[in-house]
Write an enzyme that holds these catalytic residues in place. Structure first.
Site, PDB file in Angstrom:
ATOM      1  N   GLY A  32       2.947   2.163  10.752  1.00 14.82           N
ATOM      2  CA  GLY A  32       3.861   3.292  10.649  1.00 14.82           C
ATOM      3  C   GLY A  32       4.606   3.609  11.932  1.00 14.82           C
ATOM      4  N   GLU A  85      -4.852  -5.227  10.421  1.00  9.34           N
ATOM      5  CA  GLU A  85      -3.818  -4.220  10.649  1.00  9.34           C
ATOM      6  C   GLU A  85      -4.051  -3.538  11.998  1.00  9.34           C
ATOM      7  OE1 GLU A  85      -2.017  -2.816   6.718  1.00  9.34           O
ATOM      8  OE2 GLU A  85      -3.872  -1.714   6.902  1.00  9.34           O
ATOM      9  N   ASN A 102       0.865  -1.182   0.000  1.00 10.36           N
ATOM     10  CA  ASN A 102       0.000   0.000   0.000  1.00 10.36           C
ATOM     11  C   ASN A 102       0.899   1.229   0.000  1.00 10.36           C
ATOM     12  OD1 ASN A 102      -1.776   2.066   0.507  1.00 10.36           O
ATOM     13  ND2 ASN A 102      -2.311   1.402   2.577  1.00 10.36           N
ATOM     14  N   TRP A 103       0.915   1.927  -1.131  1.00 14.85           N
ATOM     15  CA  TRP A 103       1.833   3.080  -1.246  1.00 14.85           C
ATOM     16  C   TRP A 103       1.310   4.346  -0.592  1.00 14.85           C
ATOM     17  CZ3 TRP A 103       3.543   2.571  -7.111  1.00 14.85           C
ATOM     18  CH2 TRP A 103       4.333   1.416  -7.228  1.00 14.85           C
ATOM     19  N   LYS A 104       0.039   4.341  -0.190  1.00 16.08           N
ATOM     20  CA  LYS A 104      -0.563   5.529   0.439  1.00 16.08           C
ATOM     21  C   LYS A 104      -0.351   6.741  -0.485  1.00 16.08           C
ATOM     22  CE  LYS A 104      -0.009   3.208   4.799  1.00 16.08           C
ATOM     23  NZ  LYS A 104       0.125   3.243   6.231  1.00 16.08           N
ATOM     24  N   GLY A 144       3.223  -1.185   4.162  1.00 12.15           N
ATOM     25  CA  GLY A 144       3.187   0.243   3.872  1.00 12.15           C
ATOM     26  C   GLY A 144       4.586   0.741   3.521  1.00 12.15           C
ATOM     27  N   GLY A 145       5.243   1.337   4.498  1.00 12.71           N
ATOM     28  CA  GLY A 145       6.556   1.969   4.288  1.00 12.71           C
ATOM     29  C   GLY A 145       7.558   1.129   3.501  1.00 12.71           C
ATOM     30  N   GLU A 179      -6.578   4.478   8.008  1.00 12.43           N
ATOM     31  CA  GLU A 179      -6.381   5.916   7.744  1.00 12.43           C
ATOM     32  C   GLU A 179      -7.637   6.526   7.135  1.00 12.43           C
ATOM     33  OE1 GLU A 179      -2.694   5.476   5.600  1.00 12.43           O
ATOM     34  OE2 GLU A 179      -1.725   4.885   7.473  1.00 12.43           O
ATOM     35  N   HIS A 199      -9.396   1.054   5.060  1.00 15.77           N
ATOM     36  CA  HIS A 199      -8.086   1.200   5.714  1.00 15.77           C
ATOM     37  C   HIS A 199      -8.239   2.113   6.930  1.00 15.77           C
ATOM     38  CE1 HIS A 199      -3.941   2.378   6.469  1.00 15.77           C
ATOM     39  NE2 HIS A 199      -3.604   1.257   5.862  1.00 15.77           N
ATOM     40  N   SER A 247       3.907  -2.268  10.104  1.00 19.12           N
ATOM     41  CA  SER A 247       5.368  -2.304  10.252  1.00 19.12           C
ATOM     42  C   SER A 247       6.001  -3.614   9.775  1.00 19.12           C
ATOM     43  CB  SER A 247       5.772  -2.005  11.704  1.00 19.12           C
ATOM     44  OG  SER A 247       5.386  -0.686  12.063  1.00 19.12           O
TER      45      SER A 247
END
Ligand code: 13P
Length: 251
Positions: free
Chosen positions: A171, A165, A10-12, A229-230, A95, A93, A208
């Site tokens: 994150g 998640e 997921n590149w956000k 993610g990251g 967010e 998600h 993470s």
């Protein structure tokens, strides 16, 4: 018994169109197709068309969508539109829920709309830190799952992927331990089995995930992949996670 893995990134709100194309082309060179391995990335809306179909090994997903097919909804994207440029879609998600005030009812409508338009949804659920500390993790997960899946036909359940998640792990660099993740995944697996007996549904872990912790997570019985993610923004890190899944598939 053959396990199957979905490694998803997921590149956000990261990467331009050019960066997204470059990433997909570079990632494609890092691994070969293998039975049971599925790889997907979720670029921003602007990069979907430019990355979709770029490499047959890499599926392209959207990070969100609206539940209506069309209409006066300025700024929104519909499942009908997404179907042209995406293979799947993230729904709910944390967010979206926390920053953009998406409620369980919205998540349920979006999930059903995605299914109606044959866009396989990846449903995200997970508890906050206070909920975990109060021992409410499983209750929260149960509630989110029940509300999101309300009115979904058992026959459609197989098209859904669930992503667990924990919000406190997103994150933060603090991932759930493999044991913590497995406990919740097992609980979700049992719930899904009750709702749709005999259906094979993937349950991803997210929060993470890095190359260093991915193997011990992927090896857990009820973990069928990861939503990264990251670490999905760097080709070397994301492909190292894919290599770990391949290691387990080849074992
Ligand atoms: P991080 O891997 O950066 O913690 O993000 C997880 C996530 O939100 C994936 O959807």
């Amino acid at each position: 018994m053959g396990k199957e893995y979905l490694i998803a990134g997921n590149w956000k709100m990261f990467k331009t169109v050019a960066e997204s194309r470059e990433f997909v082309q570079a990632l494609a060179k890092e691994f070969t197709a293998f039975p049971g391995l599925e790889v997907a990335v979720f670029p921003p809306f602007t990069a979907l068309a430019a990355t979709h179909g770029l490499d047959p090994k890499i599926k392209i997903g959207a990070q969100n969508m609206f539940f209506e097919e069309k209409g006066a909804f300025t700024g929104e994207i519909s499942p009908l539109m997404l179907r042209e440029t995406a293979d799947c879609v993230l729904i709910g998600h944390s967010e979206r829920r926390e920053i953009f005030a998406e409620h369980d009812e919205d998540v349920n409508k979006k999930l059903k709309a995605a299914l109606q338009f044959n866009l396989p949804p990846v449903l995200c659920i997970g508890e906050t830190l206070p909920e975990r500390e109060a021992g409410k993790t499983l209750a929260k997960v149960r509630l989110q799952l029940e509300k999101a899946l309300q009115g979904v036909a058992a026959a459609d359940m197989e098209k859904i992927t669930v992503a667990y998640e924990p919000i406190w792990a997103i994150g933060t660099g603090r991932n759930a331990t493999p044991g913590q993740a497995q406990e919740v995944h097992h609980f979700i697996r049992q719930m899904l089995q009750e709702m749709a007996p005999g259906k094979k549904i993937k349950i991803l872990y997210g929060g993470s995930v890095k190359p260093e912790n991915s193997l011990e997570l992927l090896v857990q019985e009820d973990i069928s992949g990861v939503l990264v993610g990251g670490a999905s923004l760097k080709v070397d890190q994301f492909s190292a996670i894919i290599q770990n899944a391949l290691k387990l598939l080849r074992a």
